[in-house]
Design a protein around this motif. Structure first.
Motif, PDB file in Angstrom:
ATOM      1  N   ALA A 193       0.827  -1.207   0.000  1.00  0.00           N
ATOM      2  CA  ALA A 193       0.000   0.000   0.000  1.00  0.00           C
ATOM      3  C   ALA A 193       0.861   1.256   0.000  1.00  0.00           C
ATOM      4  O   ALA A 193       0.534   2.249  -0.667  1.00  0.00           O
ATOM      5  CB  ALA A 193      -0.929  -0.003   1.210  1.00  0.00           C
ATOM      6  N   ILE A 194       1.955   1.234   0.731  1.00  0.00           N
ATOM      7  CA  ILE A 194       2.881   2.375   0.751  1.00  0.00           C
ATOM      8  C   ILE A 194       3.450   2.609  -0.644  1.00  0.00           C
ATOM      9  O   ILE A 194       3.495   3.746  -1.138  1.00  0.00           O
ATOM     10  CB  ILE A 194       4.001   2.136   1.775  1.00  0.00           C
ATOM     11  CG1 ILE A 194       3.444   2.176   3.199  1.00  0.00           C
ATOM     12  CG2 ILE A 194       5.116   3.165   1.594  1.00  0.00           C
ATOM     13  CD1 ILE A 194       4.429   1.671   4.247  1.00  0.00           C
ATOM     14  N   ASP A 195       3.890   1.521  -1.288  1.00  0.00           N
ATOM     15  CA  ASP A 195       4.452   1.644  -2.635  1.00  0.00           C
ATOM     16  C   ASP A 195       3.420   2.182  -3.618  1.00  0.00           C
ATOM     17  O   ASP A 195       3.736   2.999  -4.491  1.00  0.00           O
ATOM     18  CB  ASP A 195       4.965   0.282  -3.109  1.00  0.00           C
ATOM     19  CG  ASP A 195       6.225  -0.159  -2.376  1.00  0.00           C
ATOM     20  OD1 ASP A 195       6.894   0.708  -1.777  1.00  0.00           O
ATOM     21  OD2 ASP A 195       6.525  -1.371  -2.405  1.00  0.00           O
ATOM     22  N   MET A 196       2.173   1.747  -3.463  1.00  0.00           N
ATOM     23  CA  MET A 196       1.107   2.215  -4.349  1.00  0.00           C
ATOM     24  C   MET A 196       0.852   3.700  -4.154  1.00  0.00           C
ATOM     25  O   MET A 196       0.677   4.442  -5.123  1.00  0.00           O
ATOM     26  CB  MET A 196      -0.160   1.402  -4.098  1.00  0.00           C
ATOM     27  CG  MET A 196      -1.302   1.697  -5.049  1.00  0.00           C
ATOM     28  SD  MET A 196      -2.417   2.963  -4.420  1.00  0.00           S
ATOM     29  CE  MET A 196      -3.098   2.088  -3.020  1.00  0.00           C
ATOM     30  N   GLN A 197       0.855   4.151  -2.897  1.00  0.00           N
ATOM     31  CA  GLN A 197       0.643   5.568  -2.625  1.00  0.00           C
ATOM     32  C   GLN A 197       1.806   6.404  -3.166  1.00  0.00           C
ATOM     33  O   GLN A 197       1.590   7.478  -3.737  1.00  0.00           O
ATOM     34  CB  GLN A 197       0.470   5.791  -1.127  1.00  0.00           C
ATOM     35  CG  GLN A 197      -0.834   5.225  -0.581  1.00  0.00           C
ATOM     36  CD  GLN A 197      -0.880   5.247   0.934  1.00  0.00           C
ATOM     37  OE1 GLN A 197      -1.206   6.263   1.544  1.00  0.00           O
ATOM     38  NE2 GLN A 197      -0.574   4.108   1.558  1.00  0.00           N
TER      39      GLN A 197
END
Length: 397
Positions: free
Chosen positions: A51-55
C-alpha cells in the motif's frame, strides 16, 4: 491563527484502502484462532508495504497504512479506554433510530439485531493508546523523511454519543453529557500527546456524524424526540475544541466529513453543508476540512464562502464508491468554481483562495474491511487521477 506549514498536500487520499484478499482471509483465520497474532502481523506488514508503494507511485505524500490493522474506520480509541465496555447483542431501545446509519440498518433487516456496541459504564481514563502501535508500525516501514507527513486517521470524539444519546453513559457515573464529554476530551488530549511524542504530525478525524446534521430527516427525528439539534451540535463543537486544546503548533488536525461509506459502497445521509457551515468552519479549532463533494447529495459549493483565510479545504471530488473515472477537465473547473466561492467570502483573490485548496477522493475506499465496489486497479487509477488533477492546477503539486 496563522496557517500551518504541514499537510494536507495538494493530492490527498482519505485514509482507508482496499484490503487484498489474502489479508481478509488471514483476518478470518485469526478470528477462528487458526493463525497466530504474529502470523497475522506479518501479512499486515506485507499488505501495508504494498500500500505504501502504491501511494508513492500515485504521488500521495500523506501516506497511511490503509487502516489495514482495523476492522472498521473507528477502531482504535474507545475500546482502549478504561470505563468503556463492549456490549454484546445490545437492545434496540438504546439506539437513536433517527441517526441515518442506524435508520438504514433497522429498515434493511427483517429482524433488527446489532451484534455489539460500546458504552461508557465507568469513569473514563486513558490507560493505553490503541493508535500508537499502528503509527509506530507504519513509521518502521517508511523512509525517515516520510515520517512527518504520515497521516493517522482517528475516530470522532462524539461517535458513540450520537448513536446512543442518554444511553451512551451511566448517569450514576456522569450526571450529564457535558461531564461525560469532559473526560473524553481529557483522554483524547492524552492520545494526541502520545502520538506527537512518537513523531505523528498529521491527524485526520473521521466524522460522518457532523455531516448527518445536514440531513433534514435526522433533524426532524431529533426534534420529534425532544432533542435540540442546534444545542447538540454546539456541544459537539465544545467537545472538539476541548479535545484539541493544547495540541502542539506543528501538529495538523483535519476533519473528514462524509455521508456514510459502508460495505458495498453504501451511503446513509444527504444534504448540503449550508446548515452547519458557519459554525463548522469558524468555531471548530482544526486546520483543514476533508469534504465529500462527488455527488449532488453533498450540495453546492456555496457554504465554502464561510471558510476563513487561515484554514484549508480538501475537496473530495472523485468518488471512492464506484470505478468510473471522472473527467479531469470537469474536475478542474469544479476546483476553480470552489476557489471563486471561497474568495467571495474572504475578499481574497481567486488565486489566493486556490492556494488553500487540495483534492482527494470523496472518502476512503474501505471504511469497513470489506470495502467498496471497486478493484485494486480501480483504486490505483482513482488515486492517480487525484494526482493528475492536482498537477494540472498547482505548480507545486
Amino acid at each position: 491563527m496563522s496557517p500551518r506549514r504541514t499537510p494536507p498536500f495538494r493530492a490527498e487520499h482519505v485514509g482507508s484502502l482496499l484490503r487484498p484478499d489474502y489479508l481478509l482471509n488471514a483476518r478470518k483465520k485469526f478470528d477462528k484462532h487458526e493463525i497466530t497474532q504474529q502470523q497475522l502481523r506479518e501479512l499486515e506488514d506485507r499488505a501495508i508495504i504494498d500500500a505504501i508503494d502504491m501511494q508513492r507511485s500515485a504521488g500521495i505524500k500523506g501516506i497511511t497504512d490503509g487502516e489495514y490493522r482495523r476492522h472498521m474506520f473507528y477502531d482504535g480509541f474507545f475500546e482502549f479506554l478504561e470505563g468503556f465496555e463492549e456490549v454484546e447483542n445490545p437492545p434496540l431501545e438504546i439506539f437513536k433510530l433517527y441517526v441515518p446509519d442506524i435508520y438504514a440498518f433497522t429498515n434493511s433487516m427483517q429482524e433488527v439485531k446489532f451484534g455489539t456496541t460500546t458504552l461508557c459504564t465507568g469513569k473514563i481514563k486513558h490507560v493505553k493508546s490503541g493508535y500508537l502501535p499502528q503509527f509506530e508500525a507504519l513509521k518502521a516501514l517508511v523512509r525517515p523523511e516520510e515520517v512527518p507527513s504520515l497521516k493517522l486517521t482517528t475516530v470522532a470524539p462524539e461517535w458513540f454519543h450520537l448513536r446512543h444519546g442518554e444511553h451512551a453513559f451511566r448517569h450514576e457515573v456522569y450526571p450529564d453529557r457535558e461531564a461525560y464529554f469532559d473526560d473524553i476530551a481529557v483522554a483524547y488530549r492524552r492520545e494526541l500527546d502520545i502520538l506527537y511524542a512518537a513523531g505523528c504530525r498529521n491527524i485526520q478525524i473521521d466524522d460522518p456524524l457532523l455531516a448527518y446534521f445536514c440531513d433534514v430527516s435526522m433533524l426532524k427525528g431529533m426534534r420529534d424526540e425532544g432533542e435540540d439539534p442546534d444545542a447538540l451540535f454546539d456541544s459537539y463543537i465544545r467537545l472538539y475544541n476541548n479535545c484539541l486544546a493544547g495540541r502542539k503548533p506543528d501538529m495538523t488536525v483535519g476533519i473528514h466529513l462524509c455521508r456514510g461509506n459502508f460495505r458495498h459502497s453504501m451511503h446513509f445521509s444527504e444534504g448540503g453543508y449550508d446548515a452547519i457551515a458557519t459554525k463548522l468552519f469558524n468555531e471548530v479549532n482544526v486546520d483543514c476540512y476533508y469534504l465529500e463533494y462527488d455527488t449532488e447529495r453533498a450540495g453546492t459549493f456555496e457554504p465554502l464562502r464561510h471558510v476563513p483565510k487561515h484554514k484549508s479545504l480538501v475537496l473530495g471530488l472523485i468518488t471512492s464508491k464506484f470505478p468510473t473515472l471522472e473527467d479531469k477537465t470537469v474536475l478542474k473547473e469544479r476546483v476553480l468554481d470552489a476557489a471563486r466561492i471561497v474568495a467571495s467570502g474572504t475578499g481574497e483573490s481567486v488565486d489566493e483562495a486556490l492556494q488553500r485548496i487540495c483534492v482527494s477522493p470523496q472518502c476512503g475506499f474501505a471504511s469497513h474491511e470489506e470495502g467498496n465496489l471497486l478493484t485494486a486497479h480501480d483504486m490505483k487509477q482513482k488515486l492517480q487521477l487525484v494526482r493528475d488533477l492536482a498537477g494540472s492546477i498547482w505548480v507545486d503539486a
